[in-house]
Motif scaffolding. Sequence first.
Motif, short mmCIF file in Angstrom:
data_model
loop_
_atom_site.label_atom_id
_atom_site.label_comp_id
_atom_site.label_asym_id
_atom_site.label_seq_id
_atom_site.Cartn_x
_atom_site.Cartn_y
_atom_site.Cartn_z
N LYS A 341 50.44 42.82 44.52
CA LYS A 341 49.36 41.83 44.50
C LYS A 341 49.08 41.32 45.92
CE LYS A 341 50.51 37.60 43.37
NZ LYS A 341 50.16 36.79 44.58
N ILE A 346 44.97 41.75 45.30
CA ILE A 346 44.45 41.85 43.93
C ILE A 346 45.17 40.85 43.05
CG2 ILE A 346 43.82 44.28 44.22
CD1 ILE A 346 46.37 45.06 42.77
N SER A 347 44.72 40.73 41.82
CA SER A 347 45.35 39.78 40.90
C SER A 347 46.67 40.33 40.39
CB SER A 347 44.42 39.49 39.72
OG SER A 347 44.29 40.65 38.90
N PHE A 348 47.51 39.42 39.92
CA PHE A 348 48.79 39.84 39.35
C PHE A 348 48.60 40.73 38.12
CE2 PHE A 348 52.46 39.31 36.55
CZ PHE A 348 53.52 39.61 37.41
#
Length: 391
Positions: A341, A346-348
Motif C-alpha cells: 500500500k 494504493i488503498s489497503f
Amino acid sequence: MQRTDLCPARRKLLVPAVGYSGAFALIPPPTPRGLELKGLRDELPRARAALDLLKDLSSRFPNPDLITRTADRREAVRSSQIEGTNSGVNDLLTYEATGSDEGLPPDVLVTLNYVRALEYGLQKVRQSGVPALTCNLIKELHAHLMDGVDYNGTPGEFRKRQNWIGGGNIYNARFVPPPPGNVQACMDNLELLLRYSAAEEDQMVLSVVIRMAIAHAQFETIHPFIDGNGRVGRILLPLMLAAEGYPPVYLAGYLKDNQREYYDALAGVQLREKWSEWVKFFAIGVEAAVQESIKTTIELENILKKWTGLVAGLGLRSHSVLYKFPELMIGTPVLTAHHAKDALGISFPAASAALAALEKMGILVQPVKHQRNRTFVAKEVIDVLNRPTGG
C-alpha cells in the motif's frame, strides 16, 4: 603476533602496544601508490574487462535500480555472515517488510544496518563522485552499521584503545594493528588513495581494481574501529566503483566462499607485504563477482518478463493496480499489504486483493498462514538470491 611472523621490512615498523606489556603493534607503511606485482598473468585485465562489460550491459537493462536493491540485500547478508551472523536473505527481507523481528535471528538488525550503511554510502558517492570517499564518510558508514546494536565503543569514531585480529588475546593474535594514537594519520594517508587522481609525475595509472585491492588491505591493516572493520572495508569496495560511474559490484559472496584464502591473503600483506598474491586473489574475485552479477540480473529480468506476461494475460483494465506489482516484487520480494500500500500509493483493500490474486496465480506464497501481519514471498526471486556463488 610474533616478530618471526613478519618480514624484515615489517619488523622495523613494530612499536610497543599501549597498555599491554611485552606486546607489539604494527604501524603500516604509507598506503602504496604503486606496486611491483609478480606472478600475475591476465587477472587484472580480465577483471577490468569484466567491469567494463557490466557497465555496458547495465545501461541496457530496463530495471537496473530494482536489481541493485535486491543485490544490496544479498551483499549485506553475505558480508555479515563472514563475521558470524545467521540471518539469511529471507530473514532480512521479512524484517524490512514487517518491522518485526519475531521469529527471526537476533542479529537481523545488524544485517539491516549493513543495508542502510551501503545505501547511504552509494547515495553519497553518486552525488559527489570520488571526492566523497573521505574519512568522514567512513565514520558515517560505521555509525550506520553500529546503530542500535551492542558496540563496545563510540559508533562512528575511530578507536581509542588497542585492538587485535585473531587469537584469544593480544599475545596470541594473528595481527596487531597500529596503536590508537596512530590511527588518524594512517587513515588520512589512506584517504589520499581513496580520492586518487593520477598525477603527471606518475609513471603508471593505478586501475580501479588495484586501488580497491590496496584500499581494502590497508584499511583492514589499520583496523580503525573496535568492531565492524571487515564490514566497513567491504562496503568501501562497491562505493569506489560507483564513485567512478561503474555499477556496484559485490564481492562478499566470493570472499565468503573463499574465506580461508581471503584471510590468509590479507595476512600475507599485513605480515609479509605479499601484495602480488593478494591482488591476484582480489582480481579473480572481481571477475567472479561481475559474472555472478550479470547472471543474476539476467535471471531476475527474465522473471520480471514472465510475471508481466502472466498479469497481462489476465485481460485486466489498463489502470489495474496488479500491473504495478511485478516490478515491486523484483525489488521487494517479501511483501505485506501495508508495505505494498505504501510503496504503490494504493488503498489497503486494493493491496490485499492484489496479493491474494498473485498468490492464487502461484507467483507469491505465504510462508505462514493466518498470521496477523501476513507476508507474501516471491519465492523465485528468493531462490535466485540464495543461490551459492557460482551456482
